[in-house]
Design a protein around this motif. Structure first.
Motif, short mmCIF file in Angstrom:
data_model
loop_
_atom_site.label_atom_id
_atom_site.label_comp_id
_atom_site.label_asym_id
_atom_site.label_seq_id
_atom_site.Cartn_x
_atom_site.Cartn_y
_atom_site.Cartn_z
N GLY A 167 3.96 -41.05 -27.62
CA GLY A 167 5.00 -40.13 -28.07
C GLY A 167 6.31 -40.31 -27.32
N LEU A 168 6.29 -41.01 -26.21
CA LEU A 168 7.50 -41.28 -25.44
C LEU A 168 8.04 -42.66 -25.77
CD1 LEU A 168 6.53 -39.94 -21.90
CD2 LEU A 168 7.92 -38.79 -23.65
N PRO A 169 9.35 -42.87 -25.62
CA PRO A 169 9.92 -44.21 -25.87
C PRO A 169 9.33 -45.24 -24.92
CG PRO A 169 11.65 -42.55 -25.71
CD PRO A 169 10.38 -41.89 -25.26
N ALA A 170 9.31 -46.50 -25.34
CA ALA A 170 8.79 -47.58 -24.51
C ALA A 170 9.84 -47.94 -23.46
CB ALA A 170 8.47 -48.80 -25.36
N ALA A 171 9.78 -47.25 -22.32
CA ALA A 171 10.78 -47.48 -21.27
C ALA A 171 10.22 -47.00 -19.95
CB ALA A 171 12.07 -46.73 -21.60
N LEU A 172 10.83 -47.51 -18.87
CA LEU A 172 10.49 -47.01 -17.55
C LEU A 172 10.98 -45.57 -17.46
CD1 LEU A 172 11.53 -50.11 -15.40
CD2 LEU A 172 9.20 -49.34 -15.87
N PRO A 173 10.37 -44.66 -16.70
CA PRO A 173 9.24 -44.89 -15.79
C PRO A 173 7.88 -44.61 -16.44
CG PRO A 173 10.13 -42.71 -15.40
CD PRO A 173 10.95 -43.30 -16.51
N ALA A 174 7.82 -44.36 -17.78
CA ALA A 174 6.55 -43.99 -18.42
C ALA A 174 5.63 -45.20 -18.64
CB ALA A 174 6.83 -43.31 -19.76
N LEU A 175 6.22 -46.41 -18.78
CA LEU A 175 5.44 -47.56 -19.19
C LEU A 175 4.34 -47.97 -18.20
CD1 LEU A 175 5.45 -49.12 -21.76
CD2 LEU A 175 6.99 -50.80 -20.74
N PRO A 176 4.56 -47.93 -16.88
CA PRO A 176 3.47 -48.31 -15.96
C PRO A 176 2.21 -47.45 -16.15
CG PRO A 176 5.54 -48.30 -14.78
CD PRO A 176 5.83 -47.71 -16.13
N LEU A 177 2.40 -46.14 -16.30
CA LEU A 177 1.25 -45.26 -16.52
C LEU A 177 0.60 -45.55 -17.87
CD1 LEU A 177 -0.56 -42.89 -15.75
CD2 LEU A 177 1.17 -41.35 -16.73
N GLU A 178 1.43 -45.77 -18.88
CA GLU A 178 0.89 -46.07 -20.21
C GLU A 178 0.04 -47.34 -20.19
OE1 GLU A 178 2.50 -47.50 -24.60
OE2 GLU A 178 3.83 -46.31 -23.32
N LEU A 179 0.52 -48.37 -19.49
CA LEU A 179 -0.24 -49.63 -19.44
C LEU A 179 -1.54 -49.46 -18.66
CD1 LEU A 179 2.61 -52.26 -18.91
CD2 LEU A 179 1.47 -51.58 -21.03
N THR A 180 -1.52 -48.63 -17.61
CA THR A 180 -2.76 -48.37 -16.86
C THR A 180 -3.77 -47.65 -17.74
OG1 THR A 180 -1.54 -48.26 -14.76
CG2 THR A 180 -3.73 -47.25 -14.83
N ILE A 181 -3.29 -46.65 -18.50
CA ILE A 181 -4.19 -45.94 -19.42
C ILE A 181 -4.72 -46.91 -20.48
CG2 ILE A 181 -4.33 -44.10 -21.14
CD1 ILE A 181 -2.19 -42.60 -19.47
N LEU A 182 -3.84 -47.78 -20.98
CA LEU A 182 -4.27 -48.78 -21.96
C LEU A 182 -5.35 -49.68 -21.35
CD1 LEU A 182 -4.03 -50.48 -24.56
CD2 LEU A 182 -2.10 -51.68 -23.48
N TYR A 183 -5.14 -50.09 -20.12
CA TYR A 183 -6.11 -50.94 -19.44
C TYR A 183 -7.47 -50.25 -19.33
CZ TYR A 183 -8.29 -53.33 -15.42
OH TYR A 183 -9.17 -53.98 -14.58
N ASN A 184 -7.46 -48.99 -18.90
CA ASN A 184 -8.72 -48.25 -18.78
C ASN A 184 -9.40 -48.07 -20.14
OD1 ASN A 184 -8.72 -47.86 -15.98
ND2 ASN A 184 -7.38 -46.06 -16.13
N ALA A 185 -8.60 -47.82 -21.17
CA ALA A 185 -9.16 -47.64 -22.51
C ALA A 185 -9.79 -48.95 -23.00
CB ALA A 185 -8.08 -47.16 -23.48
#
Length: 645
Positions: A60-78
């Motif tokens: 739901g958030l734009p693809a930009a810092l600072p949200a992307l590192p957390l998003e990629l970690t969640i993606l990795y765990n998923a």
């Protein structure tokens, strides 16, 4: 003012999502530490669902810092749980689709075009961009997962290209290993993923852990390829490398077992034995290692050790199904087992066949002279076959059923249990009688071009080959029924019924007379050269029946009939010491002592060389009968002839 409020709300969302991510990871770690199979599986399914929902929130958030590192970690765990237990073949639950979407989000944040790019092209484009330092740790994690996905679908070259880009395009360092995946192993060896910091979001499985899993998987798969290519030193080197990585006890036992096979092929049986013992120390429930150890003990001539291994294997197969042992603590979603699984990797790991193992144990006990144990195993085997009439065998393969019955009957006669043996032989007769033709004409010229017994094949478009195959099957039925009559005759003799014994020997000989081998200039003595192993067995059965018939005639006081039987026996094989001795013994009994003496001198029989080895020459179901046919009057015959001379 609105921008500040939006930034504050985004920061609050990131904090909540971070806490939610860490809570799911901690929940998984608690369950995984307990090593409960069903409970861990349910927990994994729950984590897969929770990470999937959390990942949708981050989109739901734009693809930009600072949200992307957390998003990629969640993606990795998923993705870790998606790979462990794929629950859908398309959409958001598909690991490849989720990976592609995550890379497109990173490219979007970097301002790079990403439309229409394949997964491989997305990774290539990504390494052409200037990636913010904050994203490097997450990208290394995703790259490790991508390498795992490509390795699982047998694309090691794509994984190698990815890790080469991850290392800045540097060529891998020289390696002692050689093969399609040696470059990948070298790259993995020099790849150093960033260390996770305490301030980073928690992950279910670290990139360093995945690196070890990838190392094990790549080395294991390459070891199998080299083993199949019969490059045993290279295979051993790859498998030794695989054993240094992270894997479960079951996979480590498989690695040691394959190392044992390589060492044996290289002519190092003692080293092979050490590897197989190592496999069983790691995982004592890994039955293929026990079976391979039994085969190796047999090759080394260690009969007691071989029988002990087979008995342990037999007991294990009779008990409840053994599940794979738990992996090393703590278990992680993506292990080497997931990356190397698939169709049967090698025949060494073929499922052990309980009836086949039971039969092999019975046969080896029989050959070792432990007839009482062999008979009990045979009876257990027959009961097992009655419960599982359509058993799908793995290794070892089960012999033809009539042969099993005949071997069991032979052991029972030797143990003075003739009634049970007669019943088993009657079953063989009943099963084969409808398949035995009145006459059978076998062409040796065609047989010479065929494969050995049980291995021949023919095309439906080749009616002549199909007919010859059918004839050979008929010949087997003739031999089985003839052997059944022979063993029944032996059983009746054990009961002191020499007359009945002679009758069954005659039935055996009548069956053998149904077969006619035709080939200009060929005789039954040429069976070995003509590629007809059944012909050799037929000659052996005929000689045993004639010799046996002669001995029973002697018991009945019918010396002339006995002499005729021994003469016919010698026509089958003039070199048979047993038949010659019985013939000379009978000549002496009927008063033809000069003839017996001349034959003795002509043959120059050496008592030390008179023992025939039935184990080498006879089918196993006739081995005991051949052994008991040993001439019992050697001392008296030798003394009489020397005195007469």
């Amino acid at each position: 003012m609105a921008a500040a409020a939006s930034s504050s709300a985004a920061g609050s969302c990131l904090l909540l999502w971070r806490e939610e991510n860490d809570a799911v990871v901690r929940r998984w770690r608690r369950v995984a530490a307990g090593r409960s199979g069903p409970e861990a599986k349910r927990a994994a399914q729950g984590c897969q669902r929770d990470f999937g929902e959390l990942l949708r929130k981050t989109h739901g958030l734009p693809a930009a810092l600072p949200a992307l590192p957390l998003e990629l970690t969640i993606l990795y765990n998923a993705l870790l749980f998606d790979i462990q237990q794929p629950s859908s073949t398309s959409g958001e639950g598909d690991p490849l689709a989720r990976m592609a979407h995550g890379l497109h989000r990173v490219l979007e944040a970097c301002g790079a075009p990403n439309q229409g790019l394949s997964l491989e092209e997305s990774w290539h484009r990504l390494f052409q961009e200037r990636i913010p330092e904050e994203l490097m740790g997450s990208l290394h994690q995703l790259a490790a997962l991508q390498g795992a996905l490509w390795l699982a679908v047998k694309h090691p070259e794509k994984a190698e290209g990815l890790f080469q880009r991850l290392s800045g395009g540097e060529s891998p360092e020289p390696s002692l290993l050689h093969g399609p995946q040696s470059g990948l192993l070298a790259l993995l060896q020099q790849w150093h993923p960033p260390v996770e910091r305490d301030s980073d979001p928690l992950t279910v499985q670290s990139a360093r852990n995945l690196k070890s899993v990838l190392w094990t998987s790549a080395a294991f798969l390459q070891g199998i390829q080299q083993l199949e290519a019969e490059d045993y030193p290279a295979a051993l080197a790859f498998l030794q490398a695989a054993a240094t990585g992270l894997c479960s006890k079951r996979l480590l036992a498989q690695i040691f077992t394959l190392m044992g096979c390589c060492s044996l092929k290289m002519g190092k049986p003692q080293r092979a034995l050490q590897h197989l013992k190592g496999a069983l120390r790691v995982d004592f429930t890994f039955l293929p290692a026990l079976y391979q150890a039994a085969l190796l003990y047999r090759q080394l001539g260690l009969v007691e050790a071989e029988l002990e291994s087979l008995e342990l294997l037999d007991q294990a197969l009779e008990g409840p199904a053994q599940a794979a042992t738990q992996p090393f603590a703590p278990p992680f979603p993506v292990g080497a087992e997931l990356l190397v699984c698939g169709p049967q990797r090698t025949a060494v790991f073929a499922q052990n066949c309980p009836p086949g193992v039971k039969c092999l144990l019975a046969q080896r006990c029989l050959q070792a002279g432990r007839v009482s144990e062999a008979s009990e195993h045979y009876l257990d085997l027959l009961a097992l076959l009655q419960e599982q009439p359509h058993c799908q065998c793995g290794e070892p393969a089960l012999p033809r059923i009539p042969e099993v019955f005949l071997e069991a009957a032979s052991a029972l006669v030797d143990l003075a249990r003739p009634e049970e043996a007669i019943v088993l032989c009657e079953e063989v007769v009943a099963r084969t009688s409808e398949l035995v033709p009145k006459t059978l004409r076998m062409e040796l010229a065609l047989s010479a071009e065929e494969a050995p017994l049980g291995a021949e094949g023919s095309s439906p478009a080749d009616p002549r080959g199909l007919l010859q195959k059918q004839k050979r099957e008929s010949l087997r039925c003739v031999l089985w029924r003839a052997a059944a009559y022979l063993i029944q005759g032996w059983a009746w003799a054990k009961r002191g019924e020499a007359k009945e014994a002679v009758s069954y020997m005659s039935r055996c000989l009548n069956d053998l007379l149904k077969v006619h081998f035709v080939n200009t200039g060929s005789t039954e003595a040429d069976m070995v050269q003509t590629g007809m192993p059944e012909g050799k067995v037929l000659a052996q059965v005929r000689q045993l029946a004639l010799t046996g018939q002669g001995t029973h005639f002697l018991e009945l006081g019918q010396e002339k009939e006995a002499l005729r039987a021994f003469q016919h026996s010698l026509l089958v094989n003039p070199e048979s010491p047993t038949a010659n001795l019985y013939y000379m013994h009978t000549l002496w009994k009927v008063g033809r002592r000069q003839e017996a003496t001349e034959r003795w001198q002509k043959l120059r029989l050496d008592p030390a060389s008179l023992e025939e080895n039935p184990e080498r020459s006879l089918p196993l179901h006739l081995w005991l009968y051949g052994r008991q046919m040993a001439f019992p009057h050697m001392d008296s015959l030798t003394r009489n002839i020397r005195q007469f001379s």
